[in-house]
Scaffold this motif. Structure first.
Motif, short mmCIF file in Angstrom:
data_model
loop_
_atom_site.label_atom_id
_atom_site.label_comp_id
_atom_site.label_asym_id
_atom_site.label_seq_id
_atom_site.Cartn_x
_atom_site.Cartn_y
_atom_site.Cartn_z
N THR A 30 0.87 -1.22 -0.17
CA THR A 30 -0.03 0.01 0.08
C THR A 30 0.78 1.32 0.05
N LEU A 31 0.31 2.46 -0.38
CA LEU A 31 1.01 3.81 -0.18
C LEU A 31 1.60 4.00 0.94
N ALA A 32 0.69 3.58 2.15
CA ALA A 32 1.35 3.86 3.49
C ALA A 32 2.16 3.09 3.75
N ALA A 33 2.32 1.82 3.58
CA ALA A 33 3.40 0.77 3.69
C ALA A 33 4.69 1.30 3.02
N ASN A 34 4.41 1.55 1.58
CA ASN A 34 5.66 2.03 0.93
C ASN A 34 6.26 3.59 1.90
N ALA A 35 5.44 4.32 2.07
CA ALA A 35 5.93 5.52 2.63
C ALA A 35 6.54 5.54 4.05
N THR A 36 6.01 4.29 4.82
CA THR A 36 6.75 4.28 6.21
C THR A 36 7.92 3.42 5.93
N ILE A 37 8.08 2.58 5.04
CA ILE A 37 9.26 1.76 4.82
C ILE A 37 10.52 2.79 4.38
N TRP A 38 10.04 3.54 3.56
CA TRP A 38 11.04 4.51 2.78
C TRP A 38 11.56 5.56 3.92
N ALA A 39 10.41 6.13 4.46
CA ALA A 39 10.69 7.11 5.60
C ALA A 39 11.66 6.64 6.66
N GLU A 40 11.51 5.26 6.95
CA GLU A 40 12.37 4.84 7.98
C GLU A 40 13.78 4.66 7.44
N ALA A 41 14.06 4.11 6.05
CA ALA A 41 15.29 3.94 5.66
C ALA A 41 15.82 5.20 5.40
N GLY A 42 15.32 6.11 4.97
CA GLY A 42 16.15 7.48 4.61
C GLY A 42 16.49 8.18 5.89
N ALA A 43 15.63 7.95 6.87
CA ALA A 43 15.88 8.68 8.14
C ALA A 43 17.22 7.92 8.85
N GLY A 44 16.98 6.47 8.58
CA GLY A 44 18.11 5.88 9.09
C GLY A 44 19.20 5.89 8.63
N VAL A 45 19.47 6.02 7.25
CA VAL A 45 20.68 6.09 6.74
C VAL A 45 21.34 7.69 6.84
N ALA A 46 20.37 8.75 7.17
CA ALA A 46 20.91 10.01 7.59
C ALA A 46 21.57 9.76 9.03
N LEU A 47 20.77 9.17 10.04
CA LEU A 47 21.35 8.97 11.47
C LEU A 47 22.65 8.31 11.28
N CYS A 48 22.90 7.19 10.48
CA CYS A 48 23.91 6.43 10.61
C CYS A 48 25.34 7.18 10.03
N LEU A 49 24.68 8.06 9.20
CA LEU A 49 25.89 8.84 8.41
C LEU A 49 26.56 10.09 9.60
N ALA A 50 25.52 10.65 10.14
CA ALA A 50 25.87 11.65 11.15
C ALA A 50 26.53 11.07 12.18
N ALA A 51 26.11 9.97 12.67
CA ALA A 51 26.51 9.47 14.08
C ALA A 51 28.06 8.73 13.59
N SER A 52 28.18 8.30 12.23
CA SER A 52 29.46 7.75 12.09
C SER A 52 30.49 8.81 11.85
N GLN A 53 29.92 9.99 11.46
CA GLN A 53 30.82 11.25 11.28
C GLN A 53 31.24 11.63 12.85
N VAL A 54 30.34 11.56 13.63
CA VAL A 54 30.67 12.26 15.33
C VAL A 54 31.64 11.33 15.77
N ALA A 55 31.27 9.87 15.78
CA ALA A 55 32.16 8.87 16.05
C ALA A 55 33.59 9.19 15.28
N LEU A 56 33.64 9.31 14.25
CA LEU A 56 35.50 9.49 13.59
C LEU A 56 35.90 10.72 14.01
N LYS A 57 35.08 11.90 14.30
CA LYS A 57 35.56 13.07 14.74
C LYS A 57 35.87 13.06 16.16
N THR A 58 35.20 12.49 17.12
CA THR A 58 35.51 12.35 18.38
C THR A 58 36.60 11.30 18.64
#
Length: 142
Positions: A103-131
């Motif tokens: 469904t549209l709702a299923a696709n929207a929640t799947i992609w929102a979670e994946a996109g937000a997860g990638v953004a968090l992963c990249l930002a947290a990785s940067q923080v870990a490396l810089k620290t």
């Protein structure tokens, strides 16, 4: 004056964690409540197991935050990055059925979670490396 504990993580990381947590909960809640409508889901996956899986995943992020706040910012940021990376697991729905079969709702929640997860992963990785790098430089200079 000592820094407040919450300041040990950059503000952008707190915001990304909040966005990812909401997106992840929205996806898991949709998955749990409409499990019968997700195409080709294994029968052993129930409403309860979906919520249990979300709690386990959220636990990874919670432990990461706790470690960062209690003086282990590199390890904490690595766990927060792993927490974000777990958001890509939702894309596994597409190994069971095509995007058009969800469904549209299923696709929207799947992609929102994946996109937000990638953004968090990249930002947290940067923080870990810089620290890690700044602590390593400080030890090398001493």
């Amino acid at each position: 004056m000592p820094q407040p504990r919450f300041a040990r993580l950059p503000a952008r990381l707190w915001w990304l964690m909040a966005v990812y947590t909401v997106a992840s909960l929205a996806h898991f809640a949709h998955n749990a409540e409409y499990i019968a409508f997700y195409p080709n889901m294994p029968v052993w996956i129930t409403r309860e197991t979906v919520y249990q899986a979300w709690l386990a995943i959220a636990g990874v992020g919670s432990v990461g935050v706790a470690l960062a706040l209690f003086g282990w910012p590199v390890v904490g940021a690595v766990l927060i990055a792993a927490y974000g990376a777990l958001g890509l697991d939702g894309l596994a729905h597409y190994s069971l059925a095509l995007c058009s079969q969800h469904t549209l709702a299923a696709n929207a929640t799947i992609w929102a979670e994946a996109g937000a997860g990638v953004a968090l992963c990249l930002a947290a990785s940067q923080v870990a490396l810089k620290t890690f790098a700044s602590r390593h430089r400080a030890r090398s200079a001493a």
